[in-house]
Scaffold this motif. Structure first.
Motif, PDB file in Angstrom:
ATOM      1  N   GLU A  55       0.616  -1.482   0.226  1.00 32.46           N
ATOM      2  CA  GLU A  55      -0.085   0.081  -0.256  1.00 32.46           C
ATOM      3  C   GLU A  55       0.801   1.421   0.094  1.00 32.46           C
ATOM      4  OE1 GLU A  55      -3.178   2.587   2.939  1.00 32.46           O
ATOM      5  OE2 GLU A  55      -2.847  -0.128   3.182  1.00 32.46           O
ATOM      6  N   THR A  56       2.235   1.443   1.246  1.00 38.63           N
ATOM      7  CA  THR A  56       2.774   2.866   0.853  1.00 38.63           C
ATOM      8  C   THR A  56       3.763   2.803  -0.171  1.00 38.63           C
ATOM      9  OG1 THR A  56       3.484   2.051   3.455  1.00 38.63           O
ATOM     10  CG2 THR A  56       4.461   3.540   2.110  1.00 38.63           C
ATOM     11  N   LEU A  57       3.860   1.758  -0.738  1.00 34.06           N
ATOM     12  CA  LEU A  57       4.387   1.993  -2.173  1.00 34.06           C
ATOM     13  C   LEU A  57       3.791   2.410  -3.663  1.00 34.06           C
ATOM     14  CD1 LEU A  57       7.404   0.670  -3.748  1.00 34.06           C
ATOM     15  CD2 LEU A  57       6.094  -1.436  -4.039  1.00 34.06           C
ATOM     16  N   ILE A  58       2.876   1.686  -3.328  1.00 34.44           N
ATOM     17  CA  ILE A  58       1.719   2.151  -4.405  1.00 34.44           C
ATOM     18  C   ILE A  58       1.893   4.053  -3.911  1.00 34.44           C
ATOM     19  CG2 ILE A  58      -0.600   2.304  -4.718  1.00 34.44           C
ATOM     20  CD1 ILE A  58      -0.699  -0.834  -4.873  1.00 34.44           C
ATOM     21  N   ASN A  59       0.922   4.205  -2.787  1.00 37.08           N
ATOM     22  CA  ASN A  59       0.795   5.957  -2.739  1.00 37.08           C
ATOM     23  C   ASN A  59       2.292   6.709  -2.659  1.00 37.08           C
ATOM     24  OD1 ASN A  59      -1.384   5.778  -1.216  1.00 37.08           O
ATOM     25  ND2 ASN A  59      -0.614   5.607   0.819  1.00 37.08           N
ATOM     26  N   ILE A  60       3.564   5.846  -3.160  1.00 37.98           N
ATOM     27  CA  ILE A  60       4.670   6.699  -2.673  1.00 37.98           C
ATOM     28  C   ILE A  60       5.243   6.995  -4.248  1.00 37.98           C
ATOM     29  CG2 ILE A  60       7.633   6.184  -3.278  1.00 37.98           C
ATOM     30  CD1 ILE A  60       7.539   4.419  -1.006  1.00 37.98           C
ATOM     31  N   ALA A  61       4.384   5.381  -5.380  1.00 35.12           N
ATOM     32  CA  ALA A  61       4.920   5.749  -7.046  1.00 35.12           C
ATOM     33  C   ALA A  61       3.313   6.536  -7.253  1.00 35.12           C
ATOM     34  CB  ALA A  61       4.232   4.819  -7.384  1.00 35.12           C
ATOM     35  N   ASN A  62       2.625   6.924  -6.164  1.00 36.93           N
ATOM     36  CA  ASN A  62       1.291   8.000  -7.594  1.00 36.93           C
ATOM     37  C   ASN A  62       1.716   9.381  -6.736  1.00 36.93           C
ATOM     38  OD1 ASN A  62      -0.744   5.851  -7.724  1.00 36.93           O
ATOM     39  ND2 ASN A  62      -2.124   5.766  -5.977  1.00 36.93           N
ATOM     40  N   TYR A  63       2.830   9.438  -5.727  1.00 30.46           N
ATOM     41  CA  TYR A  63       3.346  11.034  -5.206  1.00 30.46           C
ATOM     42  C   TYR A  63       3.642  10.954  -6.392  1.00 30.46           C
ATOM     43  CZ  TYR A  63       5.719  14.496  -3.254  1.00 30.46           C
ATOM     44  OH  TYR A  63       5.644  15.985  -2.640  1.00 30.46           O
ATOM     45  N   PHE A  64       4.579  10.482  -6.890  1.00 33.68           N
ATOM     46  CA  PHE A  64       6.357  10.566  -7.618  1.00 33.68           C
ATOM     47  C   PHE A  64       5.753  10.925  -9.119  1.00 33.68           C
ATOM     48  CE2 PHE A  64       8.675  10.233  -3.870  1.00 33.68           C
ATOM     49  CZ  PHE A  64       9.435  11.588  -3.768  1.00 33.68           C
ATOM     50  N   GLU A  65       4.246   9.784  -9.234  1.00 34.75           N
ATOM     51  CA  GLU A  65       4.037   9.903 -10.753  1.00 34.75           C
ATOM     52  C   GLU A  65       4.877   8.690 -11.902  1.00 34.75           C
ATOM     53  OE1 GLU A  65       3.061  13.907 -12.038  1.00 34.75           O
ATOM     54  OE2 GLU A  65       1.772  13.890 -10.840  1.00 34.75           O
ATOM     55  N   VAL A  66       4.976   8.135 -11.235  1.00 36.72           N
ATOM     56  CA  VAL A  66       5.902   6.977 -11.466  1.00 36.72           C
ATOM     57  C   VAL A  66       4.936   5.582 -11.318  1.00 36.72           C
ATOM     58  CG1 VAL A  66       7.973   7.760 -11.161  1.00 36.72           C
ATOM     59  CG2 VAL A  66       7.372   6.158  -9.611  1.00 36.72           C
ATOM     60  N   THR A  67       5.557   4.537 -11.874  1.00 40.66           N
ATOM     61  CA  THR A  67       5.253   3.257 -11.642  1.00 40.66           C
ATOM     62  C   THR A  67       5.919   2.633 -10.342  1.00 40.66           C
ATOM     63  OG1 THR A  67       6.388   1.708 -12.834  1.00 40.66           O
ATOM     64  CG2 THR A  67       4.192   2.939 -13.745  1.00 40.66           C
ATOM     65  N   VAL A  68       4.848   1.975 -10.197  1.00 34.87           N
ATOM     66  CA  VAL A  68       5.187   0.680  -8.370  1.00 34.87           C
ATOM     67  C   VAL A  68       6.866  -0.439  -9.661  1.00 34.87           C
ATOM     68  CG1 VAL A  68       5.157  -1.733  -7.879  1.00 34.87           C
ATOM     69  CG2 VAL A  68       3.404   0.237  -8.024  1.00 34.87           C
ATOM     70  N   ASP A  69       6.543  -0.781 -11.378  1.00 36.98           N
ATOM     71  CA  ASP A  69       7.694  -1.040 -11.889  1.00 36.98           C
ATOM     72  C   ASP A  69       8.642  -0.090 -11.678  1.00 36.98           C
ATOM     73  OD1 ASP A  69       5.542  -3.655 -12.094  1.00 36.98           O
ATOM     74  OD2 ASP A  69       5.752  -2.951 -13.964  1.00 36.98           O
ATOM     75  N   TYR A  70       8.739   0.900 -11.760  1.00 36.64           N
ATOM     76  CA  TYR A  70      10.005   2.028 -12.067  1.00 36.64           C
ATOM     77  C   TYR A  70      10.659   1.682 -10.647  1.00 36.64           C
ATOM     78  CZ  TYR A  70      12.219   6.311 -12.307  1.00 36.64           C
ATOM     79  OH  TYR A  70      13.928   6.674 -11.679  1.00 36.64           O
ATOM     80  N   LEU A  71       9.230   1.699  -9.527  1.00 30.86           N
ATOM     81  CA  LEU A  71      10.401   2.227  -8.455  1.00 30.86           C
ATOM     82  C   LEU A  71      11.159   0.878  -8.215  1.00 30.86           C
ATOM     83  CD1 LEU A  71       7.831   3.925  -6.504  1.00 30.86           C
ATOM     84  CD2 LEU A  71       9.650   4.445  -7.052  1.00 30.86           C
ATOM     85  N   LEU A  72      10.653  -0.364  -8.271  1.00 28.26           N
ATOM     86  CA  LEU A  72      11.172  -1.401  -8.407  1.00 28.26           C
ATOM     87  C   LEU A  72      12.131  -1.849  -8.752  1.00 28.26           C
ATOM     88  CD1 LEU A  72       8.317  -3.505  -6.806  1.00 28.26           C
ATOM     89  CD2 LEU A  72       9.785  -2.711  -5.569  1.00 28.26           C
ATOM     90  N   GLY A  73      12.731  -1.180 -10.030  1.00 29.06           N
ATOM     91  CA  GLY A  73      13.303  -1.470 -11.476  1.00 29.06           C
ATOM     92  C   GLY A  73      13.553  -2.104 -11.798  1.00 29.06           C
TER      93      GLY A  73
END
Length: 76
Positions: A55-73
């Motif tokens: 849930e937090t990972l999704i919130n981070i992605a939404n805040y930065f306007e990126v995908t979860v896939d991007y955050l995870l590399g």
């Protein structure tokens, strides 16, 4: 999948989070307030000591306007 995330993707998340935060000119405490978490959690995430829940990972992605896939590399 958890094992793969812990040993392969985790460093990429830490790097991406720190880079995105700095690009927005935010201090850890400012990002923490925006995400409703503690500054210590941001620090732990950026130093690979903890990982956020889904849930937090999704919130981070939404805040930065990126995908979860991007955050995870998983994608650029």
């Amino acid at each position: 999948m958890k094992i793969i995330y812990n040993f392969i993707m985790k460093p990429k998340f830490a790097e991406k989070l720190k880079t995105l935060r700095k690009e927005k000119g935010l201090k850890q405490c400012e990002l923490a307030r925006k995400l409703n978490v503690t500054q210590r959690k941001i620090s732990y995430w950026e130093t690979e000591q903890l990982e956020p829940d889904l849930e937090t990972l999704i919130n981070i992605a939404n805040y930065f306007e990126v995908t979860v896939d991007y955050l995870l590399g998983l994608c650029d």
